[in-house]
Design a protein around this motif. Structure first.
Motif, PDB file in Angstrom:
ATOM      1  N   LEU A   1      -8.559  22.159  47.543  1.00  0.00           N
ATOM      2  CA  LEU A   1      -7.586  23.250  47.552  1.00  0.00           C
ATOM      3  C   LEU A   1      -7.202  23.490  46.102  1.00  0.00           C
ATOM      4  O   LEU A   1      -6.723  22.573  45.428  1.00  0.00           O
ATOM      5  N   PHE A   2      -7.415  24.681  45.603  1.00  0.00           N
ATOM      6  CA  PHE A   2      -7.031  25.016  44.232  1.00  0.00           C
ATOM      7  C   PHE A   2      -5.717  25.790  44.270  1.00  0.00           C
ATOM      8  O   PHE A   2      -5.601  26.792  44.974  1.00  0.00           O
ATOM      9  N   ILE A   3      -4.736  25.300  43.507  1.00  0.00           N
ATOM     10  CA  ILE A   3      -3.427  25.968  43.422  1.00  0.00           C
ATOM     11  C   ILE A   3      -3.051  26.104  41.949  1.00  0.00           C
ATOM     12  O   ILE A   3      -3.538  25.349  41.114  1.00  0.00           O
ATOM     13  N   PRO A   4      -2.186  27.051  41.615  1.00  0.00           N
ATOM     14  CA  PRO A   4      -1.712  27.131  40.232  1.00  0.00           C
ATOM     15  C   PRO A   4      -0.954  25.851  39.885  1.00  0.00           C
ATOM     16  O   PRO A   4      -0.070  25.423  40.637  1.00  0.00           O
ATOM     17  N   PHE A   5      -1.297  25.230  38.788  1.00  0.00           N
ATOM     18  CA  PHE A   5      -0.665  23.979  38.375  1.00  0.00           C
ATOM     19  C   PHE A   5       0.843  24.137  38.281  1.00  0.00           C
ATOM     20  O   PHE A   5       1.600  23.255  38.677  1.00  0.00           O
ATOM     21  N   ILE A   6       1.299  25.272  37.785  1.00  0.00           N
ATOM     22  CA  ILE A   6       2.727  25.504  37.602  1.00  0.00           C
ATOM     23  C   ILE A   6       3.476  25.480  38.931  1.00  0.00           C
ATOM     24  O   ILE A   6       4.626  25.082  38.994  1.00  0.00           O
ATOM     25  N   SER A   7       2.822  25.882  40.028  1.00  0.00           N
ATOM     26  CA  SER A   7       3.512  25.892  41.328  1.00  0.00           C
ATOM     27  C   SER A   7       3.856  24.480  41.789  1.00  0.00           C
ATOM     28  O   SER A   7       4.827  24.276  42.500  1.00  0.00           O
ATOM     29  N   LEU A   8       3.083  23.505  41.354  1.00  0.00           N
ATOM     30  CA  LEU A   8       3.370  22.120  41.693  1.00  0.00           C
ATOM     31  C   LEU A   8       4.702  21.683  41.096  1.00  0.00           C
ATOM     32  O   LEU A   8       5.486  20.987  41.731  1.00  0.00           O
ATOM     33  N   TYR A   9       4.970  22.123  39.856  1.00  0.00           N
ATOM     34  CA  TYR A   9       6.221  21.764  39.192  1.00  0.00           C
ATOM     35  C   TYR A   9       7.403  22.598  39.677  1.00  0.00           C
ATOM     36  O   TYR A   9       8.540  22.286  39.372  1.00  0.00           O
ATOM     37  N   ALA A  10       7.145  23.673  40.384  1.00  0.00           N
ATOM     38  CA  ALA A  10       8.228  24.497  40.916  1.00  0.00           C
ATOM     39  C   ALA A  10       8.862  23.862  42.149  1.00  0.00           C
ATOM     40  O   ALA A  10       9.919  24.277  42.593  1.00  0.00           O
ATOM     41  N   ILE A  11       8.217  22.829  42.698  1.00  0.00           N
ATOM     42  CA  ILE A  11       8.793  22.093  43.822  1.00  0.00           C
ATOM     43  C   ILE A  11      10.007  21.337  43.304  1.00  0.00           C
ATOM     44  O   ILE A  11       9.948  20.697  42.249  1.00  0.00           O
ATOM     45  N   GLU A  12      11.096  21.409  44.026  1.00  0.00           N
ATOM     46  CA  GLU A  12      12.365  20.837  43.580  1.00  0.00           C
ATOM     47  C   GLU A  12      12.226  19.401  43.072  1.00  0.00           C
ATOM     48  O   GLU A  12      12.716  19.054  42.008  1.00  0.00           O
ATOM     49  N   GLU A  13      11.529  18.554  43.809  1.00  0.00           N
ATOM     50  CA  GLU A  13      11.412  17.148  43.426  1.00  0.00           C
ATOM     51  C   GLU A  13      10.549  16.948  42.181  1.00  0.00           C
ATOM     52  O   GLU A  13      10.562  15.901  41.570  1.00  0.00           O
ATOM     53  N   HIS A  14       9.754  17.954  41.809  1.00  0.00           N
ATOM     54  CA  HIS A  14       8.842  17.833  40.675  1.00  0.00           C
ATOM     55  C   HIS A  14       9.341  18.577  39.444  1.00  0.00           C
ATOM     56  O   HIS A  14       8.644  18.641  38.442  1.00  0.00           O
ATOM     57  N   SER A  15      10.538  19.147  39.513  1.00  0.00           N
ATOM     58  CA  SER A  15      11.021  20.001  38.431  1.00  0.00           C
ATOM     59  C   SER A  15      11.165  19.255  37.108  1.00  0.00           C
ATOM     60  O   SER A  15      11.099  19.866  36.045  1.00  0.00           O
ATOM     61  N   TYR A  16      11.327  17.937  37.139  1.00  0.00           N
ATOM     62  CA  TYR A  16      11.440  17.183  35.894  1.00  0.00           C
ATOM     63  C   TYR A  16      10.200  17.404  35.026  1.00  0.00           C
ATOM     64  O   TYR A  16      10.294  17.467  33.810  1.00  0.00           O
ATOM     65  N   GLY A  17       9.043  17.553  35.649  1.00  0.00           N
ATOM     66  CA  GLY A  17       7.811  17.792  34.903  1.00  0.00           C
ATOM     67  C   GLY A  17       7.868  19.075  34.099  1.00  0.00           C
ATOM     68  O   GLY A  17       7.388  19.135  32.965  1.00  0.00           O
ATOM     69  N   MET A  18       8.464  20.124  34.639  1.00  0.00           N
ATOM     70  CA  MET A  18       8.587  21.390  33.906  1.00  0.00           C
ATOM     71  C   MET A  18       9.517  21.220  32.716  1.00  0.00           C
ATOM     72  O   MET A  18       9.268  21.742  31.637  1.00  0.00           O
ATOM     73  N   ILE A  19      10.602  20.485  32.925  1.00  0.00           N
ATOM     74  CA  ILE A  19      11.558  20.247  31.835  1.00  0.00           C
ATOM     75  C   ILE A  19      10.869  19.458  30.725  1.00  0.00           C
ATOM     76  O   ILE A  19      10.995  19.783  29.544  1.00  0.00           O
ATOM     77  N   ALA A  20      10.117  18.416  31.096  1.00  0.00           N
ATOM     78  CA  ALA A  20       9.406  17.604  30.105  1.00  0.00           C
ATOM     79  C   ALA A  20       8.398  18.445  29.333  1.00  0.00           C
ATOM     80  O   ALA A  20       8.279  18.312  28.108  1.00  0.00           O
ATOM     81  N   GLN A  21       7.678  19.335  30.023  1.00  0.00           N
ATOM     82  CA  GLN A  21       6.702  20.194  29.336  1.00  0.00           C
ATOM     83  C   GLN A  21       7.399  21.134  28.357  1.00  0.00           C
ATOM     84  O   GLN A  21       6.935  21.333  27.237  1.00  0.00           O
ATOM     85  N   ALA A  22       8.519  21.704  28.776  1.00  0.00           N
ATOM     86  CA  ALA A  22       9.258  22.613  27.894  1.00  0.00           C
ATOM     87  C   ALA A  22       9.738  21.877  26.654  1.00  0.00           C
ATOM     88  O   ALA A  22       9.677  22.406  25.541  1.00  0.00           O
ATOM     89  N   MET A  23      10.189  20.638  26.828  1.00  0.00           N
ATOM     90  CA  MET A  23      10.644  19.855  25.677  1.00  0.00           C
ATOM     91  C   MET A  23       9.483  19.534  24.737  1.00  0.00           C
ATOM     92  O   MET A  23       9.631  19.596  23.518  1.00  0.00           O
TER      93      MET A  23
END
Length: 122
Positions: A82-104
């Protein structure tokens, strides 16, 4: 691509392999149908962690991905993916820390990290 289109990079959309579509009886999402109808047709899925056993309760995430593309058979691992946009994985509430870490990390790497030289030519 056998049917459908590529997923949009910032949406909960998926492109699935030919074996996945066949084995799970999945179909393309149809915008003319309701979300419930698309779910019943297996055109929508939710992510889980791991492969729960028959007596285990799966850890299912709330977001739902729409199947927008089914790949041609290639007789490779892509048929079973199953191919999904990588960013959608981090949009999941429990995974949001990953987006914050990437932004930093982006902030740190885009800042000027080299000292200025006191040179008229630089």
């Amino acid at each position: 691509m056998r049917r459908g289109r590529a997923f949009a990079p910032r949406k909960f959309e998926a492109v699935i392999g030919s074996e996945v579509a066949e084995r799970e009886h999945m179909h393309l999402y149809d915008a003319a149908l309701s979300e419930a109808e698309n779910t019943a047709r297996h055109a929508v899925f939710q992510a889980t962690h791991g492969m729960p056993g028959p007596n285990d309760v799966p850890d299912v995430h709330k977001p739902k991905w729409h199947v927008v593309g089914i790949l041609q058979p290639t007789h490779t691992a892509n048929d079973r993916v199953l191919f999904i946009p990588f960013i959608s994985l981090y949009a999941i509430e429990e995974h949001s820390y990953g987006m914050i870490a990437q932004a930093m990390m982006r902030r740190v790497t885009t800042r000027r990290t080299f000292p200025r030289r006191n040179c008229r030519r630089c």
